[in-house]
Design a protein around this motif. Structure first.
Motif, PDB file in Angstrom:
ATOM      1  N   ASN A  76     -87.570 -37.683 -52.955  1.00  0.00           N
ATOM      2  CA  ASN A  76     -87.559 -36.830 -54.138  1.00  0.00           C
ATOM      3  C   ASN A  76     -88.775 -37.177 -54.983  1.00  0.00           C
ATOM      4  OD1 ASN A  76     -87.070 -35.281 -56.369  1.00  0.00           O
ATOM      5  ND2 ASN A  76     -85.225 -36.366 -57.016  1.00  0.00           N
ATOM      6  N   LEU A 131     -90.244 -35.631 -57.184  1.00  0.00           N
ATOM      7  CA  LEU A 131     -90.179 -35.220 -58.582  1.00  0.00           C
ATOM      8  C   LEU A 131     -89.368 -36.200 -59.423  1.00  0.00           C
ATOM      9  CD1 LEU A 131     -89.644 -31.361 -58.244  1.00  0.00           C
ATOM     10  CD2 LEU A 131     -91.782 -32.626 -58.571  1.00  0.00           C
ATOM     11  N   ASP A 132     -88.819 -37.211 -58.793  1.00  0.00           N
ATOM     12  CA  ASP A 132     -88.041 -38.211 -59.513  1.00  0.00           C
ATOM     13  C   ASP A 132     -88.969 -39.077 -60.364  1.00  0.00           C
ATOM     14  OD1 ASP A 132     -85.264 -39.866 -59.462  1.00  0.00           O
ATOM     15  OD2 ASP A 132     -86.955 -41.250 -59.411  1.00  0.00           O
ATOM     16  N   ILE A 186     -92.382 -41.427 -59.253  1.00  0.00           N
ATOM     17  CA  ILE A 186     -93.714 -41.226 -59.823  1.00  0.00           C
ATOM     18  C   ILE A 186     -94.223 -42.529 -60.433  1.00  0.00           C
ATOM     19  CG2 ILE A 186     -95.026 -40.003 -61.601  1.00  0.00           C
ATOM     20  CD1 ILE A 186     -93.089 -37.641 -61.220  1.00  0.00           C
ATOM     21  N   GLN A 199    -102.754 -34.476 -59.432  1.00  0.00           N
ATOM     22  CA  GLN A 199    -101.620 -33.618 -59.127  1.00  0.00           C
ATOM     23  C   GLN A 199    -100.851 -33.258 -60.398  1.00  0.00           C
ATOM     24  OE1 GLN A 199     -99.266 -35.426 -55.997  1.00  0.00           O
ATOM     25  NE2 GLN A 199    -100.553 -34.449 -54.450  1.00  0.00           N
ATOM     26  N   VAL A 239     -99.852 -29.512 -61.912  1.00  0.00           N
ATOM     27  CA  VAL A 239     -98.501 -29.105 -62.311  1.00  0.00           C
ATOM     28  C   VAL A 239     -98.489 -28.651 -63.765  1.00  0.00           C
ATOM     29  CG1 VAL A 239     -96.141 -29.920 -62.711  1.00  0.00           C
ATOM     30  CG2 VAL A 239     -97.343 -30.576 -60.627  1.00  0.00           C
ATOM     31  N   MET A 267     -88.041 -30.219 -66.232  1.00  0.00           N
ATOM     32  CA  MET A 267     -89.360 -30.723 -65.841  1.00  0.00           C
ATOM     33  C   MET A 267     -89.774 -31.907 -66.711  1.00  0.00           C
ATOM     34  SD  MET A 267     -90.486 -29.040 -63.272  1.00  0.00           S
ATOM     35  CE  MET A 267     -92.230 -29.472 -63.307  1.00  0.00           C
ATOM     36  N   VAL A 305     -90.500 -35.265 -64.880  1.00  0.00           N
ATOM     37  CA  VAL A 305     -91.773 -35.284 -64.166  1.00  0.00           C
ATOM     38  C   VAL A 305     -92.938 -35.359 -65.145  1.00  0.00           C
ATOM     39  CG1 VAL A 305     -93.246 -34.036 -62.557  1.00  0.00           C
ATOM     40  CG2 VAL A 305     -90.763 -33.932 -62.311  1.00  0.00           C
TER      41      VAL A 305
END
Length: 237
Positions: free
Chosen positions: A78, A80-81, A85, A100, A104, A167, A170
């Motif tokens: 995952n 996006l966890d 990150i 990145q 986003v 979001m 993230v």
């Protein structure tokens, strides 16, 4: 998923194993030697298994009969966890992730600003104004990072779109790392005007102007990071 608390033996065990996996010390497909890990980390088997449950929930590891606990392919993680990150930043993947993150943000935040201009309530505007006040009052990098995170959290909330609000994890994790890099170097510019331009466009209900103001802010964010990179290399302006 909420970020995992890093306190106590349990949290430290999660951190150690996760960072080894992200660093490639334990490769994708490898089966973990639980007995060796238990002895090395000096934790109970119960504590180790609980730590692995956290990593399993993030898609990093899995367990099968006869095979044991193993590292899943990166495609299953995952990404996006917030913890994943953060762990990647800790293991030196910072620049790639910053790039990145900007991609986003370029997709998400201008659209969020446009929605906020249509949907923001007085409460939302008050939250954005508070963030601007905190930004103006910040006298050290920690306060500056906190104020910036408060602003972007308030912006997402002002969209009144639950998926966009999610979001936050993230955006916050990556943005915090970016801010620590930028605010850790002496800055000769004021971040408030670029953020205030977004808020004022939202206050007027001008969705196109809010979107453009956010794009301008993000362009400035890129220039700030590039400036830090040049500073790190000792390049002249």
């Amino acid at each position: 998923m909420a970020q995992y608390a890093r306190r106590g033996v349990h949290g430290q065990t999660v951190e150690v194993i996760a960072r080894r996996i992200l660093a490639g010390e334990i490769a994708e497909g490898d089966t973990l030697n639980l007995t060796a890990l238990q002895g090395e980390l000096d934790v109970s088997l119960t504590a180790l298994r609980e730590a692995l449950k956290v990593l399993s929930a993030k898609g990093i590891v899995d367990a099968r009969q006869k095979r044991g606990t193993f590292v899943r392919p990166r495609a299953d993680w995952n990404l996006l966890d917030g913890d994943i990150i953060r762990w990647q930043f800790a293991e030196g993947a910072g620049q790639h992730l910053l790039d990145q993150l900007h991609e986003v943000r370029t997709i998400v935040e201008p659209a969020a600003a446009r929605l906020a201009a249509v949907r923001a309530t007085e409460t939302d505007l008050a939250a954005l104004d508070t963030a601007l006040d905190e930004m103006a009052a910040a006298t050290d990098p920690v306060a500056a990072v906190g104020a910036d995170l408060t602003f972007h959290r308030a912006l997402l909330a002002a969209t009144h779109n639950e998926l966009l609000e999610r979001m936050e994890v993230v955006m916050e994790t990556g943005l915090a790392e970016r801010d620590r890099l930028v605010h850790g170097v002496a800055q000769d510019d004021d971040p408030v005007p670029s953020h205030r331009a977004v808020v004022e466009a939202i206050r007027r209900g001008d969705d196109a102007a809010a979107e453009q103001a956010m794009r301008d802010l993000l362009d400035k964010a890129v220039r700030d990071v590039q400036k830090v990179r040049r500073h790190g290399r000792g390049d002249s302006e």
